[in-house]
Scaffold this motif. Structure first.
Motif, PDB file in Angstrom:
ATOM      1  N   ALA A 129      32.330  39.835   2.438  1.00 33.65           N
ATOM      2  CA  ALA A 129      31.461  38.534   3.645  1.00 33.65           C
ATOM      3  C   ALA A 129      31.757  39.021   5.719  1.00 33.65           C
ATOM      4  CB  ALA A 129      32.744  37.899   3.659  1.00 33.65           C
ATOM      5  N   ILE A 130      32.480  39.469   5.538  1.00 33.30           N
ATOM      6  CA  ILE A 130      32.550  39.986   7.050  1.00 33.30           C
ATOM      7  C   ILE A 130      31.409  41.321   7.684  1.00 33.30           C
ATOM      8  CG2 ILE A 130      33.504  42.276   6.911  1.00 33.30           C
ATOM      9  CD1 ILE A 130      34.946  40.440  10.005  1.00 33.30           C
ATOM     10  N   LEU A 131      30.550  41.726   6.334  1.00 37.41           N
ATOM     11  CA  LEU A 131      29.455  42.862   6.501  1.00 37.41           C
ATOM     12  C   LEU A 131      28.220  41.573   6.441  1.00 37.41           C
ATOM     13  CD1 LEU A 131      29.739  45.597   3.962  1.00 37.41           C
ATOM     14  CD2 LEU A 131      29.950  45.502   6.700  1.00 37.41           C
ATOM     15  N   GLN A 132      28.184  40.500   5.847  1.00 39.89           N
ATOM     16  CA  GLN A 132      27.010  40.262   6.022  1.00 39.89           C
ATOM     17  C   GLN A 132      26.840  39.432   6.975  1.00 39.89           C
ATOM     18  OE1 GLN A 132      25.728  38.120   1.484  1.00 39.89           O
ATOM     19  NE2 GLN A 132      27.709  36.884   2.701  1.00 39.89           N
ATOM     20  N   TRP A 133      27.749  38.706   7.871  1.00 40.60           N
ATOM     21  CA  TRP A 133      28.317  38.209   8.859  1.00 40.60           C
ATOM     22  C   TRP A 133      27.251  39.052  10.397  1.00 40.60           C
ATOM     23  CZ3 TRP A 133      29.994  38.856  13.713  1.00 40.60           C
ATOM     24  CH2 TRP A 133      30.810  37.653  14.555  1.00 40.60           C
ATOM     25  N   PHE A 134      27.212  40.359   9.703  1.00 34.13           N
ATOM     26  CA  PHE A 134      28.083  41.211  10.717  1.00 34.13           C
ATOM     27  C   PHE A 134      26.094  41.374  10.715  1.00 34.13           C
ATOM     28  CE2 PHE A 134      26.810  46.545  11.395  1.00 34.13           C
ATOM     29  CZ  PHE A 134      26.497  46.211  13.432  1.00 34.13           C
ATOM     30  N   GLY A 135      25.738  41.556   9.701  1.00 34.51           N
ATOM     31  CA  GLY A 135      23.663  41.738   8.852  1.00 34.51           C
ATOM     32  C   GLY A 135      22.654  40.258   9.375  1.00 34.51           C
ATOM     33  N   GLY A 136      23.296  38.905   9.651  1.00 35.25           N
ATOM     34  CA  GLY A 136      22.776  38.292  10.461  1.00 35.25           C
ATOM     35  C   GLY A 136      22.933  38.350  11.484  1.00 35.25           C
ATOM     36  N   PHE A 137      24.104  39.028  12.258  1.00 28.24           N
ATOM     37  CA  PHE A 137      23.468  39.232  13.785  1.00 28.24           C
ATOM     38  C   PHE A 137      22.917  40.428  14.214  1.00 28.24           C
ATOM     39  CE2 PHE A 137      25.993  41.399  17.502  1.00 28.24           C
ATOM     40  CZ  PHE A 137      25.799  40.520  18.892  1.00 28.24           C
ATOM     41  N   LEU A 138      23.388  41.261  13.353  1.00 31.72           N
ATOM     42  CA  LEU A 138      22.054  42.462  13.823  1.00 31.72           C
ATOM     43  C   LEU A 138      20.464  42.196  13.423  1.00 31.72           C
ATOM     44  CD1 LEU A 138      22.197  45.187  13.786  1.00 31.72           C
ATOM     45  CD2 LEU A 138      22.462  45.288  11.691  1.00 31.72           C
ATOM     46  N   THR A 139      20.530  41.323  12.375  1.00 34.59           N
ATOM     47  CA  THR A 139      18.392  40.903  12.312  1.00 34.59           C
ATOM     48  C   THR A 139      18.327  39.948  13.248  1.00 34.59           C
ATOM     49  OG1 THR A 139      19.252  39.710  10.451  1.00 34.59           O
ATOM     50  CG2 THR A 139      17.320  38.902  10.842  1.00 34.59           C
ATOM     51  N   LEU A 140      19.119  39.410  13.932  1.00 38.31           N
ATOM     52  CA  LEU A 140      18.693  38.575  15.420  1.00 38.31           C
ATOM     53  C   LEU A 140      18.412  39.488  16.194  1.00 38.31           C
ATOM     54  CD1 LEU A 140      21.282  35.791  15.073  1.00 38.31           C
ATOM     55  CD2 LEU A 140      18.962  35.445  14.708  1.00 38.31           C
ATOM     56  N   LEU A 141      19.203  40.365  16.537  1.00 36.06           N
ATOM     57  CA  LEU A 141      19.161  41.487  17.510  1.00 36.06           C
ATOM     58  C   LEU A 141      18.534  42.357  17.412  1.00 36.06           C
ATOM     59  CD1 LEU A 141      22.746  42.858  18.118  1.00 36.06           C
ATOM     60  CD2 LEU A 141      21.835  41.541  19.613  1.00 36.06           C
ATOM     61  N   SER A 142      17.612  42.406  15.917  1.00 41.73           N
ATOM     62  CA  SER A 142      16.090  43.004  16.021  1.00 41.73           C
ATOM     63  C   SER A 142      15.041  42.518  16.139  1.00 41.73           C
ATOM     64  CB  SER A 142      15.945  43.357  13.856  1.00 41.73           C
ATOM     65  OG  SER A 142      17.381  43.948  13.950  1.00 41.73           O
ATOM     66  N   PHE A 143      15.182  41.147  15.617  1.00 41.53           N
ATOM     67  CA  PHE A 143      13.855  40.464  16.394  1.00 41.53           C
ATOM     68  C   PHE A 143      14.187  40.013  18.273  1.00 41.53           C
ATOM     69  CE2 PHE A 143      13.922  38.048  12.019  1.00 41.53           C
ATOM     70  CZ  PHE A 143      12.382  37.629  12.433  1.00 41.53           C
ATOM     71  N   LEU A 144      15.181  40.153  18.746  1.00 43.03           N
ATOM     72  CA  LEU A 144      14.544  39.815  19.845  1.00 43.03           C
ATOM     73  C   LEU A 144      14.986  41.291  20.945  1.00 43.03           C
ATOM     74  CD1 LEU A 144      17.552  37.160  20.646  1.00 43.03           C
ATOM     75  CD2 LEU A 144      15.267  36.808  20.867  1.00 43.03           C
ATOM     76  N   LEU A 145      15.082  42.164  20.223  1.00 42.05           N
ATOM     77  CA  LEU A 145      15.332  43.749  21.170  1.00 42.05           C
ATOM     78  C   LEU A 145      14.335  44.748  20.888  1.00 42.05           C
ATOM     79  CD1 LEU A 145      19.504  44.483  21.278  1.00 42.05           C
ATOM     80  CD2 LEU A 145      17.670  43.229  23.221  1.00 42.05           C
ATOM     81  N   VAL A 146      14.010  44.129  19.161  1.00 41.00           N
ATOM     82  CA  VAL A 146      12.672  45.454  19.089  1.00 41.00           C
ATOM     83  C   VAL A 146      11.444  44.264  18.528  1.00 41.00           C
ATOM     84  CG1 VAL A 146      12.597  47.338  17.103  1.00 41.00           C
ATOM     85  CG2 VAL A 146      14.736  46.524  18.125  1.00 41.00           C
ATOM     86  N   LEU A 147      11.376  43.617  17.493  1.00 39.54           N
ATOM     87  CA  LEU A 147      10.399  43.289  17.143  1.00 39.54           C
ATOM     88  C   LEU A 147       9.541  42.321  18.397  1.00 39.54           C
ATOM     89  CD1 LEU A 147      11.426  42.428  14.238  1.00 39.54           C
ATOM     90  CD2 LEU A 147      10.626  44.160  14.264  1.00 39.54           C
ATOM     91  N   ALA A 148      10.747  41.811  18.463  1.00 41.18           N
ATOM     92  CA  ALA A 148       9.360  40.232  19.838  1.00 41.18           C
ATOM     93  C   ALA A 148       8.644  41.039  21.235  1.00 41.18           C
ATOM     94  CB  ALA A 148      10.242  39.514  19.930  1.00 41.18           C
ATOM     95  N   PRO A 149       9.484  42.330  21.417  1.00 42.23           N
ATOM     96  CA  PRO A 149       8.744  42.770  22.811  1.00 42.23           C
ATOM     97  C   PRO A 149       7.965  43.408  22.027  1.00 42.23           C
ATOM     98  CG  PRO A 149      11.573  42.791  22.870  1.00 42.23           C
ATOM     99  CD  PRO A 149      10.953  42.203  21.802  1.00 42.23           C
ATOM    100  N   SER A 150       7.657  44.618  21.115  1.00 42.48           N
ATOM    101  CA  SER A 150       6.815  45.212  20.893  1.00 42.48           C
ATOM    102  C   SER A 150       5.932  44.059  19.686  1.00 42.48           C
ATOM    103  CB  SER A 150       6.977  46.476  19.685  1.00 42.48           C
ATOM    104  OG  SER A 150       7.665  45.864  18.473  1.00 42.48           O
ATOM    105  N   GLY A 151       5.733  42.842  19.588  1.00 45.65           N
ATOM    106  CA  GLY A 151       4.489  41.927  19.420  1.00 45.65           C
ATOM    107  C   GLY A 151       4.988  42.350  17.406  1.00 45.65           C
TER     108      GLY A 151
END
Length: 487
Positions: A129-151
């Motif tokens: 369960a906590i792995l899923q929770w961590f994965g959800g947070f990592l997904t948000l960080l991927s969007f905000l720190l990697v995907l969005a800045p690079s377009g």
């Protein structure tokens, strides 16, 4: 590469830190040996990550787009390796199964190797369960720190103003994102836990369900569907609201809190999500009622509850059900299409995302209008942003690469299992990060092999597909670019 190793050490250290509360769960359950295993793994992980962190602290940490892509790929594919060790040490599974379970957890897919949770230590259930929770947070960080800045994955102009004004840069872009996103994500999770406990769900189950709900994962702390285990209307409502929160845009949430009404009005993707959930839920409710044969078998209120819950769970790519096989009353092709589409960008859901489907539809309408009225000027917009040619090229490229990957994986799974329909469901379930979809009550499910029964090559292939569903194929290609490794 020093910057990449530096940030990887932070993520690895965070993963190791999550093993500490899991060790406490093992101790509370009287499993001292398993607790020692978690503590040992946490210590080794902390020693490794701490050594790298302090060795690279103070060095240059600026990265260009290709290097952030490489960091993203290393994080998504490297963290499941570390997360798999506790499963192996528990004696519950071999390495290939442990990696599959860990990848399924971190990618918030929810496909499980366990055929039953009876006899599985509570610490292992909590770790999933906590792995899923961590994965959800990592997904948000991927969007905000990697995907969005690079377009990649968004229209850059849509969110650049939000990022600059809302998140700021006074204490550093990365640290500010971590602080604000982490705080919001943690508070929503805590609220879900408290609400579930208040409505009568035991604290352990409430915590595990909340972790899975906000991350739109599919792991449950018990066997069977939610409604078959807990007949609790209020709990069903809390879980449904949690899935909606997890699948709707973090950007939309933040603008709602800050009362940015103009942005809320222009952010059409969230409203399309809500409308889609309502329409699909309505049709699910009607179908379930009709198949039941009348109110004496299934009350209209129960049909509405089950129908809307199934719709929300499917579109959010969570995979929960109130009753086993509720989601299968729709034709398989429609269910697969809805799951593959997924929910919004800047959310924890999987799939291709609604904005891509809307952008493709807009282009289709524009091209048809141009054929019918060659001289007409048509202005296509997604909210307050206008899709550019570069953006649409990215959408088409992502769609082509995703479908190509899905076709290849379907071929691999089908060749080993012998079932094309099962191969399609297993592949789409993995790519869209909605693992329980494969093992729900389809008419052919009895013939398909369970995840546990699949050959090792199929397990590794599906695990990689889960992670690729999170990474974005374009990001993977960018990370593998020869120029990236020269920097």
């Amino acid at each position: 590469m020093t910057a990449i190793l530096y940030y990887l050490s932070i993520l690895l250290g965070a993963l190791g830190g999550l093993m500490l509360p899991t060790a406490l769960v093992a101790l509370s359950a009287g499993d001292a040996e398993l607790a020692e295993g978690f503590l040992l793994t946490s210590g080794l992980t902390g020693f490794l990550s701490g050594g790298i962190y302090f060795a690279l602290r103070g060095q240059e940490r600026e990265m260009v787009n290709q290097q952030t892509f490489l960091l993203c790929v290393f994080a998504w594919f490297g963290l499941p390796v570390a997360a798999a060790f506790p499963f192996v040490m528990s004696g519950q599974m071999a390495w290939v199964d442990a990696f599959f379970e860990a990848a399924s957890g971190i990618s918030t897919t929810g496909a499980t190797i366990f055929q039953t949770l009876e006899g599985v230590p509570k610490a292992i259930i909590f770790w999933r369960a906590i792995l899923q929770w961590f994965g959800g947070f990592l997904t948000l960080l991927s969007f905000l720190l990697v995907l969005a800045p690079s377009g990649v994955g968004v229209i850059r102009d849509t969110y650049s103003k939000f990022m600059e004004q809302s998140l700021g840069d006074e204490i550093g872009w990365t640290a500010n994102v971590l602080r604000q996103v982490g705080t919001a994500y943690g508070l929503i999770t805590l609220a879900l836990v408290v609400l579930l406990v208040v409505v009568g769900i035991p604290p352990f189950d409430s915590t595990c369900i909340a972790f899975s709900t906000i991350s739109t994962g599919g792991f449950l702390p018990f066997d069977g569907a939610i409604g078959e285990h807990y007949d609790n209307r209020l709990a069903e409502l809390v879980i449904a609201l949690g899935m909606i929160a997890g699948s709707s845009s973090f950007v939309w949430h933040r603008m709602a809190v800050r009362k940015k009404l103009q942005f809320l009005i222009e952010h059409r993707e969230s409203y399309i999500l809500f409308a889609l959930m309502f329409i699909v839920g309505l049709f699910y409710s009607i179908t379930l009622f009709q198949l039941a044969g009348g109110a004496s078998v299934l009350a209209p209120s129960a049909a509405i509850r089950q129908g809307f819950f199934a719709a929300i769970s499917l579109i959010s790519t969570t995979g929960f059900e109130l009753r086993h096989a509720d989601v299968t009353v729709f034709p398989g092709l429609l269910v697969v299409s809805l799951a593959l589409m997924g929910a919004t960008s800047f959310s924890t859901s999987g799939g291709l995302k609604i904005y891509r489907i809307v952008a493709l539809f807009m282009q289709l309408v524009s091209e048809v209008s141009r054929l019918l009225h060659p001289n007409m000027i048509r202005k296509g917009r997604l909210g307050n942003a206008r899709p550019t040619i570069q953006f649409m090229n990215g959408v088409w490229t992502s769609l082509f690469l995703s479908l190509t990957l899905i076709a290849i994986v379907i071929g691999i799974v089908t060749s080993h299992t012998g079932y094309l329909d099962g191969g399609i469901l297993a592949t789409v379930s993995s790519f869209a990060n909605i693992g329980p979809l494969y093992s729900t009550g389809w008419t052919q499910t009895a013939d398909w092999p369970s995840y546990f029964e699949m050959a090792p090559v199929v397990k590794y292939t599906l695990a990689a597909t889960m992670l690729l569903g999170r990474v974005e194929i374009i990001v993977l290609l960018g990370a593998l670019s020869f120029r990236t490794w020269l920097r």
